[in-house]
Design a protein around this motif. Structure first.
Motif, PDB file in Angstrom:
ATOM      1  N   LEU A  28       0.690  -1.215  -0.091  1.00  0.00           N
ATOM      2  CA  LEU A  28       0.040   0.049   0.020  1.00  0.00           C
ATOM      3  C   LEU A  28       1.003   1.181  -0.063  1.00  0.00           C
ATOM      4  CD1 LEU A  28      -2.656  -0.924   2.402  1.00  0.00           C
ATOM      5  CD2 LEU A  28      -2.899  -0.492   0.100  1.00  0.00           C
ATOM      6  N   TYR A  29       1.959   1.113   0.827  1.00  0.00           N
ATOM      7  CA  TYR A  29       2.923   2.281   1.070  1.00  0.00           C
ATOM      8  C   TYR A  29       3.275   2.603  -0.476  1.00  0.00           C
ATOM      9  CZ  TYR A  29       7.219   4.947   1.751  1.00  0.00           C
ATOM     10  OH  TYR A  29       8.226   5.746   1.576  1.00  0.00           O
ATOM     11  N   GLU A  36       2.667   8.939  -6.917  1.00  0.00           N
ATOM     12  CA  GLU A  36       3.061  10.195  -7.127  1.00  0.00           C
ATOM     13  C   GLU A  36       4.202  10.239  -7.924  1.00  0.00           C
ATOM     14  OE1 GLU A  36       1.650  12.814  -5.754  1.00  0.00           O
ATOM     15  OE2 GLU A  36       0.023  11.147  -4.924  1.00  0.00           O
ATOM     16  N   THR A  37       4.906   9.271  -8.243  1.00  0.00           N
ATOM     17  CA  THR A  37       5.897   9.271  -9.482  1.00  0.00           C
ATOM     18  C   THR A  37       5.388   9.204 -10.927  1.00  0.00           C
ATOM     19  OG1 THR A  37       6.548   6.900  -9.510  1.00  0.00           O
ATOM     20  CG2 THR A  37       7.774   8.242  -7.759  1.00  0.00           C
ATOM     21  N   LYS A  38       6.223   9.911 -11.656  1.00  0.00           N
ATOM     22  CA  LYS A  38       5.826   9.788 -13.113  1.00  0.00           C
ATOM     23  C   LYS A  38       6.231   8.427 -13.949  1.00  0.00           C
ATOM     24  CE  LYS A  38       5.716  14.694 -13.388  1.00  0.00           C
ATOM     25  NZ  LYS A  38       5.551  15.822 -14.319  1.00  0.00           N
ATOM     26  N   SER A  39       7.166   7.755 -13.224  1.00  0.00           N
ATOM     27  CA  SER A  39       7.677   6.448 -13.922  1.00  0.00           C
ATOM     28  C   SER A  39       6.353   5.333 -14.031  1.00  0.00           C
ATOM     29  CB  SER A  39       8.865   5.850 -13.048  1.00  0.00           C
ATOM     30  OG  SER A  39       9.154   4.433 -13.463  1.00  0.00           O
TER      31      SER A  39
END
Length: 173
Positions: A28-29, A36-39
Motif C-alpha cells: 500500500l505504501y 506520485e511518481t511519473k515512472s
C-alpha cells in the motif's frame, strides 16, 4: 522471564505477524508512492502485484479446506509474497513480463484456442478452413491474399500505436 515468553509468541506466530506487513502494509505504501511518481515502471510493478495478490486470495478462498491441511502453506505464501513485493526481486514485474504480457500481446493464440465451429444440421460443419475455402470460391484467391495482408498490416499498426507498455521493446520516447 516475560520477555522470553513474548519472544516465543513472536517466533511461533511469525507468519501471522509478517504476512500482513509484507502483503498489505508495504505494498500500500509503495503503491501510493508509485502514484506520485511519473515512472510507468513502478506503476506496472504495483498494478501487477495487486492483480497477483487478488488471484492468490481467490485461490486461497477457493481451496481453504485443502490449504488448512498443509502446515507449510503460510510460510510458502510469505516467501512468494516477499518475492513479489521486495524491490530487490521485482517478482510481480517478472511474472508480468514472462507470463501475462506474452499472452496479452499475442491475441491470436487465445482467439484460435476459443474458436468454436458452428454445427448446422443441414450444412457441413463450419470451421476456419471451410470458411477460407468458401471465401476463395466467392471472391477469388487474390482477394483472399489482399484480405490476409490487410489484416497483417492492421495488426502491426495497432500494436505500434496502442499497446505500448513499460516492457515493450519498441517503445518510442
Amino acid at each position: 522471564m516475560s520477555s522470553g515468553n513474548f519472544l516465543q509468541v513472536v517466533v511461533k506466530n511469525f507468519d501471522v505477524l509478517a504476512l500482513p506487513l509484507v502483503t498489505l502494509v508495504y505494498p500500500l505504501y509503495a503503491s501510493i508512492k508509485a502514484i506520485e511518481t511519473k515512472s510507468p515502471t513502478d506503476d506496472q510493478q504495483w498494478l501487477t502485484y495487486w492483480v497477483l495478490y487478488s488471484m492468490l486470495t481467490i485461490f486461497e478462498l477457493t481451496f481453504a479446506k485443502v490449504l488448512e491441511l498443509l502446515p507449510i502453506w503460510p510460510y510458502a505464501k510469505l516467501i512468494v509474497s516477499c518475492w513479489l513485493v521486495l524491490p530487490h526481486f521485482n517478482g510481480a514485474a517478472y511474472v508480468y513480463r514472462n507470463f501475462i504480457r506474452p499472452f496479452y500481446m499475442n491475441p491470436q493464440t487465445h482467439v484460435q484456442m476459443w474458436y468454436v465451429p458452428r454445427n448446422n444440421i443441414f450444412k457441413k460443419q463450419d470451421d476456419v478452413l471451410t470458411a477460407a475455402e468458401r471465401y476463395i470460391e466467392e471472391h477469388g484467391p487474390e482477394a483472399f491474399e489482399r484480405l490476409i495482408s490487410k489484416a497483417d498490416r492492421e495488426g502491426r499498426s495497432a500494436k505500434r500505436s496502442s499497446n505500448f507498455m513499460a516492457f515493450d521493446d519498441d517503445y518510442i520516447y
